[in-house]
Design a protein around this motif. Structure first.
Motif, PDB file in Angstrom:
ATOM      1  N   GLY A  14       0.821  -1.190   0.000  1.00 39.74           N
ATOM      2  CA  GLY A  14       0.000   0.000   0.000  1.00 39.74           C
ATOM      3  C   GLY A  14       0.866   1.256   0.000  1.00 39.74           C
ATOM      4  O   GLY A  14       2.094   1.181   0.000  1.00 39.74           O
ATOM      5  N   PRO A  15       0.249   2.437  -0.001  1.00 36.49           N
ATOM      6  CA  PRO A  15       1.027   3.681  -0.005  1.00 36.49           C
ATOM      7  C   PRO A  15       1.872   3.824   1.253  1.00 36.49           C
ATOM      8  O   PRO A  15       1.450   3.429   2.353  1.00 36.49           O
ATOM      9  CB  PRO A  15      -0.047   4.769  -0.081  1.00 36.49           C
ATOM     10  CG  PRO A  15      -1.291   4.112   0.408  1.00 36.49           C
ATOM     11  CD  PRO A  15      -1.196   2.680   0.010  1.00 36.49           C
ATOM     12  N   ILE A  16       3.078   4.354   1.111  1.00 34.90           N
ATOM     13  CA  ILE A  16       4.008   4.561   2.227  1.00 34.90           C
ATOM     14  C   ILE A  16       4.422   6.020   2.234  1.00 34.90           C
ATOM     15  O   ILE A  16       4.934   6.535   1.240  1.00 34.90           O
ATOM     16  CB  ILE A  16       5.257   3.668   2.083  1.00 34.90           C
ATOM     17  CG1 ILE A  16       4.882   2.191   2.178  1.00 34.90           C
ATOM     18  CG2 ILE A  16       6.298   4.018   3.146  1.00 34.90           C
ATOM     19  CD1 ILE A  16       6.032   1.248   1.865  1.00 34.90           C
ATOM     20  N   GLY A  66      15.058  10.139   0.404  1.00 32.97           N
ATOM     21  CA  GLY A  66      13.893  11.018   0.374  1.00 32.97           C
ATOM     22  C   GLY A  66      12.707  10.611   1.215  1.00 32.97           C
ATOM     23  O   GLY A  66      11.673  11.290   1.191  1.00 32.97           O
ATOM     24  N   LEU A  67      12.819   9.539   1.990  1.00 38.95           N
ATOM     25  CA  LEU A  67      11.676   9.082   2.778  1.00 38.95           C
ATOM     26  C   LEU A  67      11.778   9.619   4.203  1.00 38.95           C
ATOM     27  O   LEU A  67      12.807   9.456   4.874  1.00 38.95           O
ATOM     28  CB  LEU A  67      11.639   7.550   2.800  1.00 38.95           C
ATOM     29  CG  LEU A  67      10.480   6.899   3.569  1.00 38.95           C
ATOM     30  CD1 LEU A  67       9.133   7.347   3.008  1.00 38.95           C
ATOM     31  CD2 LEU A  67      10.616   5.380   3.539  1.00 38.95           C
ATOM     32  N   ARG A  68      10.716  10.252   4.674  1.00 33.14           N
ATOM     33  CA  ARG A  68      10.676  10.697   6.063  1.00 33.14           C
ATOM     34  C   ARG A  68      10.853   9.482   6.972  1.00 33.14           C
ATOM     35  O   ARG A  68      10.216   8.442   6.766  1.00 33.14           O
ATOM     36  CB  ARG A  68       9.343  11.393   6.354  1.00 33.14           C
ATOM     37  CG  ARG A  68       9.245  11.926   7.774  1.00 33.14           C
ATOM     38  CD  ARG A  68       7.876  12.526   8.049  1.00 33.14           C
ATOM     39  NE  ARG A  68       7.763  12.931   9.441  1.00 33.14           N
ATOM     40  CZ  ARG A  68       6.640  13.322  10.026  1.00 33.14           C
ATOM     41  NH1 ARG A  68       5.509  13.382   9.300  1.00 33.14           N
ATOM     42  NH2 ARG A  68       6.619  13.663  11.297  1.00 33.14           N
ATOM     43  N   THR A  69      11.696   9.608   8.003  1.00 36.93           N
ATOM     44  CA  THR A  69      12.084   8.449   8.796  1.00 36.93           C
ATOM     45  C   THR A  69      12.091   8.771  10.281  1.00 36.93           C
ATOM     46  O   THR A  69      12.589   9.817  10.695  1.00 36.93           O
ATOM     47  CB  THR A  69      13.481   7.951   8.361  1.00 36.93           C
ATOM     48  OG1 THR A  69      13.451   7.652   6.966  1.00 36.93           O
ATOM     49  CG2 THR A  69      13.892   6.712   9.129  1.00 36.93           C
ATOM     50  N   LEU A  70      11.543   7.855  11.067  1.00 32.94           N
ATOM     51  CA  LEU A  70      11.455   8.014  12.520  1.00 32.94           C
ATOM     52  C   LEU A  70      12.110   6.825  13.201  1.00 32.94           C
ATOM     53  O   LEU A  70      11.813   5.661  12.874  1.00 32.94           O
ATOM     54  CB  LEU A  70       9.988   8.110  12.956  1.00 32.94           C
ATOM     55  CG  LEU A  70       9.710   8.086  14.458  1.00 32.94           C
ATOM     56  CD1 LEU A  70      10.227   9.370  15.107  1.00 32.94           C
ATOM     57  CD2 LEU A  70       8.216   7.913  14.741  1.00 32.94           C
ATOM     58  N   HIS A  71      12.991   7.096  14.157  1.00 31.78           N
ATOM     59  CA  HIS A  71      13.566   6.037  14.981  1.00 31.78           C
ATOM     60  C   HIS A  71      12.680   5.797  16.184  1.00 31.78           C
ATOM     61  O   HIS A  71      12.583   6.639  17.083  1.00 31.78           O
ATOM     62  CB  HIS A  71      14.972   6.442  15.457  1.00 31.78           C
ATOM     63  CG  HIS A  71      15.581   5.448  16.403  1.00 31.78           C
ATOM     64  ND1 HIS A  71      16.255   5.819  17.547  1.00 31.78           N
ATOM     65  CD2 HIS A  71      15.601   4.089  16.373  1.00 31.78           C
ATOM     66  CE1 HIS A  71      16.671   4.735  18.181  1.00 31.78           C
ATOM     67  NE2 HIS A  71      16.287   3.674  17.488  1.00 31.78           N
ATOM     68  N   GLY A 285      16.816  -0.493   3.795  1.00 33.65           N
ATOM     69  CA  GLY A 285      16.357   0.893   3.826  1.00 33.65           C
ATOM     70  C   GLY A 285      16.022   1.428   2.457  1.00 33.65           C
ATOM     71  O   GLY A 285      15.002   2.113   2.267  1.00 33.65           O
ATOM     72  N   SER A 286      16.856   1.113   1.470  1.00 39.81           N
ATOM     73  CA  SER A 286      16.590   1.572   0.104  1.00 39.81           C
ATOM     74  C   SER A 286      15.367   0.884  -0.486  1.00 39.81           C
ATOM     75  O   SER A 286      14.590   1.508  -1.231  1.00 39.81           O
ATOM     76  CB  SER A 286      17.816   1.301  -0.776  1.00 39.81           C
ATOM     77  OG  SER A 286      17.587   1.736  -2.093  1.00 39.81           O
ATOM     78  N   ALA A 292       8.108   3.206  -1.292  1.00 39.31           N
ATOM     79  CA  ALA A 292       7.402   4.452  -0.998  1.00 39.31           C
ATOM     80  C   ALA A 292       7.299   5.346  -2.222  1.00 39.31           C
ATOM     81  O   ALA A 292       6.324   6.092  -2.392  1.00 39.31           O
ATOM     82  CB  ALA A 292       8.106   5.192   0.138  1.00 39.31           C
ATOM     83  N   ALA A 293       8.293   5.259  -3.100  1.00 38.21           N
ATOM     84  CA  ALA A 293       8.295   6.056  -4.331  1.00 38.21           C
ATOM     85  C   ALA A 293       7.406   5.446  -5.407  1.00 38.21           C
ATOM     86  O   ALA A 293       7.296   6.004  -6.508  1.00 38.21           O
ATOM     87  CB  ALA A 293       9.722   6.191  -4.859  1.00 38.21           C
TER      88      ALA A 293
END
Length: 317
Positions: A14-16, A66-71, A285-286, A292-293
């Motif tokens: 689904g969308p990310i 380019g993806l917003r990322t949260l730890h 990660g990539s 997401a893209a």
């Protein structure tokens, strides 16, 4: 095995809009050695470094792409915790949890031999103390890609929190699991819970063999995809599309398997590197950033192959 160019056009997920990683972040003490010493012996390293590692690499690569990322994890209050938080901030990775009082971030001694293979000795720290009471500080959204690592489930306190997160994961969220080198040692019930919900399973050839008993990465990838599908069906887990399994095979790229379909070999560009440390995390990660893209599975895996190589070349420059 199907050629990558002929890969199917099935939906990836689904969308990310954001990556939320529950992977543990610690500090890598990297030592480059000609070979591992014999028991009781010693060996001189040719180089070394002290860098953020563990779950950090996957997040850093996803953010760089380019993806917003949260730890969604904990760090310590000592010098290693300071180093971890500084690396997260420099990489543009968001954090929400305060440092754990009186406990420093853990350290992983990484020994890289002449073949580029890496061997670990991990000394856990604050990354293993994610209390359930803090979980509310990390609200998850339907458009999140959630990354979970087998390492987190090896720590009793963090394990309870991650299992609670898994149970309450939004139906639409995409779950990516990287079992890590010790994933086969997880409690079978916990491992089954990951298989039941995961949309993507990403591991290397050694890990795939230990989880499936199959030495051929093509067969292991298929077995993992089918296990994802069967575990999800048995648990009536809310997976929205076919289950995907990726088995990384070093310089040859990786194998992509989807339930009920032939495995696809996605090759990597030829290169000579002296260390494989962090390549798998960079790949994961990539992969998430590519999904997401809006890239399809084969294109996303191909991008991840390139990012893993880029990570290794960055480390060597």
């Amino acid at each position: 095995m199907t050629a990558a160019a002929a890969g199917p056009g099935y939906p990836a997920c689904g969308p990310i809009h954001r990556l939320v990683s529950f992977g543990t972040v610690l500090i890598d003490l990297v030592c480059v050695v000609p070979a591992l010493p014999e028991p009781g012996g010693d060996v001189f390293g040719s180089s070394g470094s002290l860098v953020a590692g563990g779950g950090f690499t996957a997040m850093a690569v996803a953010r760089r792409e380019g993806l917003r990322t949260l730890h969604a994890g904990t760090t310590g209050t000592g010098p290693f915790g300071d180093l971890a938080r500084a690396a997260l901030a420099t990489a543009g990775i968001e954090t929400v949890l305060a440092p754990v009082p009186g406990l420093d971030t853990g350290v992983c001694v990484v020994m890289v031999d002449a073949t580029g293979e890496r061997t670990f000795v991990t000394m856990p720290g604050a990354e293993g103390r994610f209390e359930q009471a803090w979980r509310a500080q990390v609200p998850l959204r339907p458009t999140d890609a959630v990354l979970m690592s087998g390492y987190g489930l090896l720590h009793a306190v963090t394990r309870r929190t991650i299992l609670a997160v898994l149970a309450g994961l939004p139906h639409e969220a995409t779950l990516v699991v990287d079992p890590g080198p010790l994933g086969h040692e997880l409690d079978p019930a916990n491992l089954s819970g990951l298989f039941a919900r995961a949309d993507w399973w990403s591991c290397n050839g050694r890990e795939a063999t230990l989880l499936t008993g199959l030495a051929d990465p093509r067969l292991a990838s298929v077995a993992l995809a089918e296990r994802l599908a069967s575990a999800g069906a048995a648990a009536d887990a809310p997976r929205r599309g076919p289950a995907h399994a990726v088995v990384r095979i070093g310089a040859e790229g990786c194998i992509l398997a989807v339930q009920g379909r032939p495995p696809v070999h996605v090759g990597a560009a030829p290169a000579s590197v002296t260390s494989t440390n962090g390549a798998g995390d960079a790949h994961t990660g990539s992969l998430i950033a590519a999904l997401a893209a809006g890239r399809g599975p084969v294109a996303a895996v191909r991008q991840a192959n390139g990012a893993a190589l880029d990570h290794l070349l960055r480390r060597e420059s």
